[in-house]
Design a protein around this motif. Structure first.
Motif, short mmCIF file in Angstrom:
data_model
loop_
_atom_site.label_atom_id
_atom_site.label_comp_id
_atom_site.label_asym_id
_atom_site.label_seq_id
_atom_site.Cartn_x
_atom_site.Cartn_y
_atom_site.Cartn_z
N PHE A 1 -0.60 -0.63 -14.13
CA PHE A 1 -1.47 0.14 -15.01
C PHE A 1 -2.54 0.88 -14.22
CE2 PHE A 1 -4.09 -3.64 -14.65
CZ PHE A 1 -5.40 -3.18 -14.83
N ILE A 2 -2.96 0.30 -13.08
CA ILE A 2 -3.95 0.98 -12.24
C ILE A 2 -3.36 2.23 -11.61
CG2 ILE A 2 -5.40 0.75 -10.19
CD1 ILE A 2 -5.86 -2.13 -10.88
N ASP A 3 -2.08 2.17 -11.20
CA ASP A 3 -1.40 3.35 -10.67
C ASP A 3 -1.44 4.49 -11.68
OD1 ASP A 3 -0.73 1.99 -8.35
OD2 ASP A 3 1.22 1.37 -9.11
N ALA A 4 -1.14 4.18 -12.93
CA ALA A 4 -1.09 5.21 -13.98
C ALA A 4 -2.48 5.81 -14.21
CB ALA A 4 -0.56 4.61 -15.27
N LEU A 5 -3.50 4.97 -14.23
CA LEU A 5 -4.86 5.45 -14.45
C LEU A 5 -5.33 6.34 -13.30
CD1 LEU A 5 -6.52 2.14 -15.71
CD2 LEU A 5 -6.07 4.16 -17.11
N MET A 6 -5.15 5.86 -12.07
CA MET A 6 -5.66 6.57 -10.91
C MET A 6 -4.90 7.87 -10.66
SD MET A 6 -6.69 3.63 -8.15
CE MET A 6 -7.31 4.91 -7.06
N LEU B 1 3.83 9.74 -9.93
CA LEU B 1 3.18 9.89 -11.24
C LEU B 1 2.40 11.20 -11.32
CD1 LEU B 1 1.87 6.24 -11.77
CD2 LEU B 1 3.68 7.37 -13.08
N MET B 2 1.79 11.61 -10.22
CA MET B 2 1.06 12.87 -10.20
C MET B 2 2.01 14.06 -10.35
SD MET B 2 -1.73 11.97 -7.21
CE MET B 2 -2.48 13.59 -7.14
N MET B 3 3.17 14.00 -9.68
CA MET B 3 4.17 15.07 -9.82
C MET B 3 4.67 15.14 -11.26
SD MET B 3 4.40 16.61 -6.92
CE MET B 3 2.63 16.33 -6.85
N ARG B 4 4.86 13.98 -11.86
CA ARG B 4 5.31 13.95 -13.26
C ARG B 4 4.24 14.55 -14.18
NH1 ARG B 4 4.38 9.95 -17.22
NH2 ARG B 4 5.89 9.95 -18.94
N GLU B 5 2.98 14.21 -13.91
CA GLU B 5 1.89 14.73 -14.72
C GLU B 5 1.78 16.25 -14.58
OE1 GLU B 5 -1.55 14.90 -17.17
OE2 GLU B 5 0.03 13.40 -16.92
N MET B 6 1.98 16.76 -13.38
CA MET B 6 1.94 18.21 -13.17
C MET B 6 3.02 18.92 -13.97
SD MET B 6 1.14 18.62 -9.09
CE MET B 6 1.31 20.41 -9.18
N LYS C 1 0.83 -1.20 0.00
CA LYS C 1 0.00 0.00 0.00
C LYS C 1 0.87 1.25 0.00
CE LYS C 1 -4.05 -2.01 2.29
NZ LYS C 1 -4.90 -1.98 3.52
N PHE C 2 1.95 1.24 0.81
CA PHE C 2 2.84 2.39 0.87
C PHE C 2 3.53 2.60 -0.46
CE2 PHE C 2 7.02 4.26 2.07
CZ PHE C 2 6.53 5.47 2.55
N ARG C 3 3.93 1.50 -1.10
CA ARG C 3 4.58 1.61 -2.41
C ARG C 3 3.62 2.15 -3.45
NH1 ARG C 3 6.50 -3.89 -5.10
NH2 ARG C 3 4.26 -4.00 -5.48
N THR C 4 2.36 1.70 -3.40
CA THR C 4 1.36 2.21 -4.33
C THR C 4 1.15 3.70 -4.15
OG1 THR C 4 0.22 0.07 -4.42
CG2 THR C 4 -1.05 2.02 -5.06
N GLY C 5 1.08 4.15 -2.89
CA GLY C 5 0.90 5.57 -2.62
C GLY C 5 2.07 6.39 -3.13
#
Length: 272
Positions: free
Chosen positions: A115-120, A29-34, A19-23
């Protein structure tokens, strides 16, 4: 007998670590998207706010010349904001989610990134962005125009969560279809252009002819926009036509189908 408690503790530690790794992965990924979405353009993140403000200014100016007052309330900017902002929320989350795997294709080669990490991550970032934009725009309109409003924050939250979930569901389903049939990306953009005219942005559901109401009730965005107007114009706007179940059920069906198809085929799609 003594090995079982130790095994249970190891399993719990492993679950917490995953769970920690997923977070951490989603945050990265969110920082990269920003940085890729806003960091490379002049003005950066400010455009997330300036774009809807400019669009609302243009809409308000144009319609003020042909109409004495908006269909609801007395403020053109507030009325069009209640239609335009939830529509852009859905549109942005759906489009960004549908291209999430292609956008993160190099990172998906690493076992730590699923792939779920990337989508979410992509959907969550744009949901939070549009929520912040709505907060700034609505309070800005109320302060600048000195409007006396008593918003129902529960209805507003329902609208934004519903719009985000619907965008995520449509985006996940389209992600599979677009990767399987690339021509669908262009077709989707063409087919959804009329949505801005049939989702209640310019004319509320109640002001439409009966035959149009019978058809457009089945457009989930009508309900997303309606719940936001119910929240902003509370308690005067009741929105008797609104359904909570239909848009959420539509979103969950598309989400479940999209995730199932991606789970079974994402490896072959990424390698293709």
């Amino acid at each position: 007998m003594t090995d079982q408690p130790q095994q249970d503790l190891l399993d719990q530690d492993g679950m917490r670590a995953r769970k920690f790794r997923t977070g951490r992965t989603m945050f990265a990924l969110m920082m990269r998207e920003m940085s890729t979405s806003y960091g490379r353009s002049p003005g950066g993140y400010a455009w997330a706010i300036l774009e809807p403000v400019l669009a609302l200014a243009v809409l308000s100016t144009i319609f003020s010349f042909v109409m004495r007052s908006p269909a609801i309330g007395d403020s053109f900017p507030l009325f069009y904001a209640t239609g335009y902002l939830p529509f852009m929320l859905f549109n942005d989350v759906a489009n960004k989610t549908s291209t999430a795997l292609n956008h993160s294709r190099p990172l998906l080669r690493y076992p730590a990134v699923t792939f779920i990490d990337a989508l979410m991550a992509r959907a969550l970032l744009h949901l939070l962005t549009h929520t912040l934009v709505a907060y700034i725009v609505f309070f800005g309109i109320a302060i600048v125009l000195d409007l006396q409003i008593s918003p129902d924050y529960t209805q507003i939250a329902i609208s934004y969560l519903m719009g985000g979930l619907l965008g995520f569901g449509v985006g996940c389903f389209n992600c599979y279809v677009m990767m399987s049939f690339p021509v669908w990306e262009r077709m989707w953009q063409i087919l959804t252009r009329p949505l801005i005219f049939i989702s209640g942005l310019f004319f509320p559901y109640e002001t439409m002819p009966q035959f149009a109401q019978d058809i457009l009730w089945w457009n989930p965005l009508i309900h997303v926009v309606g719940f936001l107007r119910k929240g902003i114009y509370a308690p005067g706007y009741t929105g008797d036509y609104l359904s909570l179940i239909f848009p959420i059920l539509t979103a969950l069906i598309l989400l479940g189908l999209g995730l199932l198809l991606l789970w079974r085929n994402h490896q072959s799609l990424l390698e293709g």
